[in-house]
Each structure stands twice: as C-alpha cells, then as structure tokens.
Design a protein around this motif. Structure first.
Motif, PDB file in Angstrom:
ATOM      1  N   ALA A   1       0.814  -1.219   0.000  1.00 23.27           N
ATOM      2  CA  ALA A   1       0.000   0.000   0.000  1.00 23.27           C
ATOM      3  C   ALA A   1       0.844   1.264   0.000  1.00 23.27           C
ATOM      4  CB  ALA A   1      -0.937  -0.002   1.208  1.00 23.27           C
ATOM      5  N   ASP A   2       2.120   1.131   0.355  1.00 18.26           N
ATOM      6  CA  ASP A   2       3.020   2.291   0.397  1.00 18.26           C
ATOM      7  C   ASP A   2       3.792   2.475  -0.896  1.00 18.26           C
ATOM      8  OD1 ASP A   2       2.265   2.837   3.017  1.00 18.26           O
ATOM      9  OD2 ASP A   2       3.803   1.505   3.841  1.00 18.26           O
ATOM     10  N   ILE A   3       3.400   1.749  -1.938  1.00 19.74           N
ATOM     11  CA  ILE A   3       4.074   1.816  -3.231  1.00 19.74           C
ATOM     12  C   ILE A   3       3.065   2.218  -4.299  1.00 19.74           C
ATOM     13  CG2 ILE A   3       5.323   0.499  -4.991  1.00 19.74           C
ATOM     14  CD1 ILE A   3       6.195  -1.420  -2.737  1.00 19.74           C
ATOM     15  N   SER A   4       3.376   3.244  -5.070  1.00 22.43           N
ATOM     16  CA  SER A   4       2.528   3.627  -6.207  1.00 22.43           C
ATOM     17  C   SER A   4       3.383   3.658  -7.462  1.00 22.43           C
ATOM     18  CB  SER A   4       1.869   4.984  -5.982  1.00 22.43           C
ATOM     19  OG  SER A   4       2.827   6.017  -5.910  1.00 22.43           O
ATOM     20  N   PHE A   5       2.826   3.219  -8.587  1.00 24.67           N
ATOM     21  CA  PHE A   5       3.577   3.152  -9.832  1.00 24.67           C
ATOM     22  C   PHE A   5       3.539   4.489 -10.556  1.00 24.67           C
ATOM     23  CE2 PHE A   5       3.803  -1.255  -9.076  1.00 24.67           C
ATOM     24  CZ  PHE A   5       4.825  -1.740  -9.876  1.00 24.67           C
TER      25      PHE A   5
ATOM     26  N   ILE B   1       8.676   3.800  -9.472  1.00 28.42           N
ATOM     27  CA  ILE B   1       7.641   3.826  -8.452  1.00 28.42           C
ATOM     28  C   ILE B   1       7.895   4.967  -7.478  1.00 28.42           C
ATOM     29  CG2 ILE B   1       7.258   1.344  -8.630  1.00 28.42           C
ATOM     30  CD1 ILE B   1       8.891   0.973  -6.101  1.00 28.42           C
ATOM     31  N   ARG B   2       6.895   5.239  -6.668  1.00 29.04           N
ATOM     32  CA  ARG B   2       7.023   6.280  -5.653  1.00 29.04           C
ATOM     33  C   ARG B   2       6.477   5.759  -4.330  1.00 29.04           C
ATOM     34  NH1 ARG B   2       4.749  11.825  -8.287  1.00 29.04           N
ATOM     35  NH2 ARG B   2       2.922  10.568  -8.783  1.00 29.04           N
TER      36      ARG B   2
ATOM     37  N   SER C   1       4.245   6.112  -1.083  1.00 34.75           N
ATOM     38  CA  SER C   1       2.938   6.748  -0.937  1.00 34.75           C
ATOM     39  C   SER C   1       2.418   6.560   0.476  1.00 34.75           C
ATOM     40  CB  SER C   1       1.947   6.178  -1.960  1.00 34.75           C
ATOM     41  OG  SER C   1       1.709   4.797  -1.711  1.00 34.75           O
ATOM     42  N   HIS C   2       1.417   7.369   0.810  1.00 28.74           N
ATOM     43  CA  HIS C   2       0.772   7.307   2.124  1.00 28.74           C
ATOM     44  C   HIS C   2      -0.685   7.683   1.927  1.00 28.74           C
ATOM     45  CE1 HIS C   2       0.198   7.734   6.453  1.00 28.74           C
ATOM     46  NE2 HIS C   2      -0.330   8.935   6.246  1.00 28.74           N
ATOM     47  N   ASN C   3      -1.567   6.842   2.415  1.00 30.55           N
ATOM     48  CA  ASN C   3      -3.003   7.059   2.229  1.00 30.55           C
ATOM     49  C   ASN C   3      -3.373   7.274   0.762  1.00 30.55           C
ATOM     50  OD1 ASN C   3      -3.531   6.772   4.931  1.00 30.55           O
ATOM     51  ND2 ASN C   3      -3.762   8.959   5.361  1.00 30.55           N
ATOM     52  N   GLY C   4      -2.670   6.570  -0.122  1.00 29.34           N
ATOM     53  CA  GLY C   4      -2.962   6.664  -1.538  1.00 29.34           C
ATOM     54  C   GLY C   4      -2.381   7.884  -2.225  1.00 29.34           C
ATOM     55  N   ILE C   5      -1.615   8.708  -1.529  1.00 20.99           N
ATOM     56  CA  ILE C   5      -1.025   9.929  -2.086  1.00 20.99           C
ATOM     57  C   ILE C   5       0.464   9.686  -2.300  1.00 20.99           C
ATOM     58  CG2 ILE C   5      -0.541  12.368  -1.695  1.00 20.99           C
ATOM     59  CD1 ILE C   5      -3.075  12.446   0.041  1.00 20.99           C
ATOM     60  N   PRO C   6       0.969   9.892  -3.519  1.00 23.97           N
ATOM     61  CA  PRO C   6       2.393   9.614  -3.777  1.00 23.97           C
ATOM     62  C   PRO C   6       3.301  10.699  -3.218  1.00 23.97           C
ATOM     63  CG  PRO C   6       1.350  10.503  -5.739  1.00 23.97           C
ATOM     64  CD  PRO C   6       0.246  10.303  -4.725  1.00 23.97           C
ATOM     65  N   PHE C   7       4.539  10.312  -2.954  1.00 23.87           N
ATOM     66  CA  PHE C   7       5.597  11.246  -2.574  1.00 23.87           C
ATOM     67  C   PHE C   7       6.245  11.777  -3.855  1.00 23.87           C
ATOM     68  CE2 PHE C   7       4.740   9.410   1.329  1.00 23.87           C
ATOM     69  CZ  PHE C   7       5.606   9.764   2.361  1.00 23.87           C
TER      70      PHE C   7
END
Length: 599
Positions: free
Chosen positions: A93-97, A111-112, A114-120
């Motif tokens: 859940a802490d990984i977003s493409f 990848i980035r 992420s936290h609560n669905g929001i990317p860094f």
C-alpha cells in the motif's frame, strides 16, 4: 543549458568560464547529492531537497520473491512490488507506480513511496529486470517518515496557485494539478499542491510544491536545463567547415513517415513529428525554398543573423540537427516507450504530442541557450539565442555542438527517472546532466578513430578554446579534472566539465580497444567502441536512480555493460574511470585508482 556571461575582451581572454572553485568545509559540498540552491529573483532563493538515493547493481541478476523460471504469468508490477517490499520492508500500500517501459536489454519500473494513496514527489525508486526476470539494478530514495502531514488539504488550490504565481513570476499553465507528499530536509513530510507555473517570455517553467496546510512554497522542479536541406552536417561542429546539401537524411526506422509528416498531414515547412523550428512564434516557420521539402538557403556570414536568408538557414539547420539526434538516439533506445519526443507515437507506447519546439534566435536572451524538459506528453522547448561577441552577431543554431548539447538535456532528463523530467535536480545530478550534454556533442562529431581534444563553443564566441575551462582530453596536463575536483566545484556547468572529461576518456579507451565504426548513426549492432559507448551511455540512464551521483552513474555504466555485453568491457571501463579517480574505492569525492581484480 550553457552559461555564457558577457565579459569584456580583456576579461574574456583571462578568465572566461573558469571553473568555479569554492573553499570551505566538507559540509558545504556534501549537499551536492541532495540539495540545490536556486535564485529565482533578486530577493528570493529556495533550496530544494531530495532524499539521498541508494543504488545497487546485481551483475547477472538476483531473484525476487516471485521469481521462477517459468515467469510468463508474473507481471512487471507484481515483480516490482515483491522485490521492493522485501528489500525495503515496506507494505504494498506504500508503493505507487509512476511508469514502466521495456527496453532492448531490460524492463524498467519507476515507483514512488505513498501514504493514504497519495504519492511522494521526492521519495522514489526504480527497478530494472533482465529478460530472465531477475533484478539487475535498484535505486531508491524511500524514507522512514518522522512526522507526516494530514492527507486532507486545509489550503484551497486557488490560494496555492496564487502563491506559486507570485513567487515564480509566472502563470499556471493549465496542466493538471495534483496532491503530493514532499519529504523535507528535517525528515518531516508535507502535503503539497503541485502546480506547473510558466513564464514564456522569461523562459521559466517549474513544478511548484505549495504546502497544502501552510501555503508556503516549499520546493520546485525546474524543467529548464538552460528531404533536401542546406545544412551543416551533424559531424561538423561549426559553419566554417562548410554547409552541404543533404538529400533525405532521415532514418526510415526512427522516423518511418519522414520528418515532415504528422498523422496524415505533410508539412512543407520546418515542422514535423519530432520537431518544429520557428522564430518568434510557432507560425514563423521556414517553408521549402523551391519544390516540396527542399530547404536550400545559403547563409551569408557577413550579414546579420536576423536577415534573410540567414533566419531560414538557422531554422533549417536547427530542425535538421534535432531530427538527426532524434533518429540516432532512437536507434540506441530513446524510443516512444522510453519517453522520447514525438507528436505521433505510432501506438508504440509513451505519451504523444510532445515534439521538440525550437525557438531560433529567441529574443529572450543573448549569449546562451537552454532546454526545458517537462514530463512525457508535454513538448520540450529549446531556445537558441544570438551571440554578440562579434560583429555581426553569431547564431547558436549554426553551431552544431550547442544544438546537440541542448537537445541532450531532453534525453537525459526523460530517461533518468521514468519520463518525469524531474530527476536531475540536485547539484551533482544537474552537473551530470551538463556533462552528458557535452559528451554527446563530443561523440556525435567524430569522423574517424582518432580522439583529438574536444572544444565546445568556439564559433559563437570566436575563440579557439571555446566556452569551457579546459579542452576535453586524455592528457592530464591538458585537462587535469578528475573525480576529486568535485571537492572545490559548486556550480552545475563546472561539475559537468568533470563528468564530460571522464566520459571523453571512457570513449577513447573503448575506441582503442574495439575500433571505430563509420556507420554508427544507423547501425547500432556493430562491436566497435563508438557504438559500445553510445549504447552504454543510453542504457545506463534508466538504470540509475533519481538524482544520481557520479558513483551511481559510473555503476550504471558497469551494469549496462553486463546487461548488453556480458561484462566484456568491464576492465576497459574500470581502467578509464580509474584514470580520472573513479576507481572501485572512490567515495565522498576522494579519488581511487584501484580497479577490480583481474583488470
């Protein structure tokens, strides 16, 4: 970008573009890899921060948790998540493409955190897999968060736009605004509105990160790195070497519909699928001089650049150079899927509608040139200025090494970090970008196996040693720059000179070991050293982490050689890097001449 300050003749002869030396404690230079101070106006500076990246290469590859020999049913995303989860002890859940693409030698995932669905925005990672689905390279700037802001903004986006426009003296350009987290240098994590701000007349183009709770501008990404044709052939550097009329110079593999076709439209002007060259505005193009797609304009060196036919000669030459570079780098891997610049991607991946816009004889400045690289899907912008060191003035569009330098910023910014245009932002990474641009200009103009010293920019300033502090050379007395020179340099172009000279030595070593091919532009399949060099140059870019260091960039070259050539050039590369202080024990800007056992 090329920095060319206007100096008096006397001052120029003595000190023109002397590398910037800074004396001071190590702490001042240790920020090369994570920080960069940017002066946005007389009264406003901002220091941007990027968490330090780790970078590992794995030779023939290591298995990830889902790896098996019959890997046909395992997706690239599943493989990436499994590896990163195991390597960094993070949850899926802490990984977003961000993006993926498959190159000739490797498959790449960006990848980035992420936290609560929001990317860094600035905590990112990249994983490269060989065709056996094993991991060959991994870069990461993921962080362990201390405090993290609420994911619900308390500042409206309209207020954030107004703040960014005031601070950056530009306007919001309509590009989609996003919410992203941003890691700050104190370890805390802010929530930001991310807004593109542009000032076309000033040539600025930023991503602005405005704190979504306090309204403070925290961070910026600066996108600017400052048929028959009568042209200066790309292997020539300056117009005094002679214009030629070239017939159908396009590469049918890289540009299958030629240089002037977009969709079903064939343009009879300096506009097409890869580039558009204009003066003043996009309607001010050069049309064919006689029949369809004949661009024959004889430049008059005794007349001002902005008179006919000199304007047409400049637009024609810039259009030809950018298209030729598109075609050459396409052959070596800078394709649609790898985030290149094309209006029509022919269904081959990547985002379209982003051909390079070339502003010839831009009125926005003098004695300079720059290139803005926004993310994949937005056009790159090259601005070429006039130079007033001579009378009449001289046109940077007619010095091929300057056009090549600027265009290469688009290549390196797009291929590092997965098409974001945002991964050469630290001081050291920005310096690498300048170095790659000089090195490409050096590579493109070789016409034999000889490796003479290379000088950048001699024509526009009418000075034989050009615009850099030293000639690029294999001779330590001619050019003494080495890895430890980073101890005293704190300016991107001076830092770039170090990297470009290292690559000049790498090129010389590869050509000495493997020979030279006269068909390298259109045949990337040969074993010769100049072909190997450009393959490794481009293969290494997507392997390295966001905001790489010199050591990261070196290691990416070594891994790229393993991926493509099975490590056949390992010792040649190590010996060349070590000759300029980048041996196996080089670290923290301290030289090493050591090479691996067996070399």
């Amino acid at each position: 970008m090329l920095p060319f300050p206007k100096l008096s003749t006397a001052a120029f002869l003595a000190v023109f573009y002397a590398p910037v030396a800074i004396a001071g404690p190590f702490e001042a230079r240790s920020k090369h890899a994570t920080h960069r101070m940017r002066s946005l106006s007389r009264n406003f500076e901002i220091e941007t921060y990027h968490p330090a990246s780790t970078f590992e290469t794995f030779g023939e590859g290591v298995a990830h948790p889902l790896w098996r020999r019959d890997n046909t049913n395992i997706s690239l995303q599943d493989s990436t998540v499994a590896f990163v989860q195991a390597r960094l002890a993070v949850q899926p859940a802490d990984i977003s493409f961000r993006s993926t693409f498959s190159g000739e030698m490797a498959r790449h995932a960006y990848i980035r955190q992420s936290h609560n669905g929001i990317p860094f925005a600035n905590a990112v990672a990249n994983v490269a897999f060989n065709h056996d689905d094993k991991v060959v390279a991994f870069g990461s700037s993921f962080v362990k968060t201390k405090t993290i802001a609420s994911s619900t903004p308390s500042i409206m986006v309209e207020a954030a736009i107004a703040k960014a426009e005031r601070a950056l003296a530009g306007q919001y350009n309509g590009h989609q605004i996003s919410i992203q987290y941003l890691v700050k240098s104190d370890g805390s994590v802010a929530l930001t509105h991310t807004i593109q701000i542009r000032n076309e007349s000033a040539g600025t183009w930023y991503d602005a990160f405005v704190d979504a709770h306090s309204g403070e501008l925290l961070h910026i990404t600066d996108f600017v790195a400052r048929s028959s044709y009568r042209v200066l052939p790309i292997t020539k550097q300056v117009l005094t070497q002679g214009f030629e009329t070239l017939v159908d110079p396009q590469d049918p593999i890289a540009s299958p519909k030629g240089w002037h076709t977009v969709g079903k439209i064939v343009y009879n002007a300096t506009i097409g699928n890869n580039a558009m060259a204009f003066k003043g505005d996009s309607n001010s193009l050069t049309s064919a001089s006689s029949s369809i797609l004949n661009f024959i304009y004889n430049q008059n060196p005794t007349a001002a650049p902005n008179t006919a036919p000199n304007v047409d000669a400049a637009r024609t030459n810039a259009f030809y150079i950018v298209n030729t570079l598109h075609d050459v780098t396409y052959r070596y891997g800078f394709t649609e899927a790898a985030y290149n610049f094309q209006n029509d991607n022919f269904g081959k991946g990547g985002l379209s509608n982003d051909a390079v816009q070339i502003s010839v004889q831009s009125s926005a400045g003098l004695d300079n040139a720059d290139f803005a690289t926004p993310p994949d899907g937005q056009p790159g912008l090259m601005r070429m200025f006039l130079w007033d060191y001579t009378s009449p003035e001289r046109d940077g569009s007619l010095e091929n090494d300057i056009v090549t330098h600027e265009n290469t910023h688009g290549l390196t910014n797009r291929m590092t970090g997965g098409g974001t245009g945002a991964c050469l932002q630290t001081l050291e990474a920005g310096g690498l970008g300048e170095g790659w641009s000089d090195a490409m200009a050096d590579w493109i103009e070789h016409t034999s196996s000889a490796v003479p010293d290379f000088v950048l920019g001699p024509y526009v300033i009418d000075y034989p040693t050009g615009v850099r502090g030293y000639r690029y050379s294999t001779n330590n007395k001619t050019n003494p720059l080495r890895y430890s020179s980073l101890n005293t340099y704190r300016e991107v172009h001076a830092i770039g000179e170090i990297w470009a000279n290292i690559l000049h030595n790498v090129y010389a070593a590869l050509v000495a070991a493997r020979g030279w091919s006269p068909t390298a532009f259109t045949n990337p399949d040969g074993p010769e050293g100049n072909i190997v060099f450009l393959h490794l140059f481009i293969d290494a870019l997507p392997l390295q982490p966001c905001n790489p260091t010199f050591i990261n960039a070196r290691d990416a070259w070594i891994q790229a050689d393993i991926n493509r050539y099975g490590g056949a050039n390992r010792c040649t590369l190590w010996q060349a890097f070590a000759s300029r202080g980048m041996g196996i024990n080089a670290a923290d800007y301290g030289d090493s001449s050591a090479v691996p056992a067996g070399c």
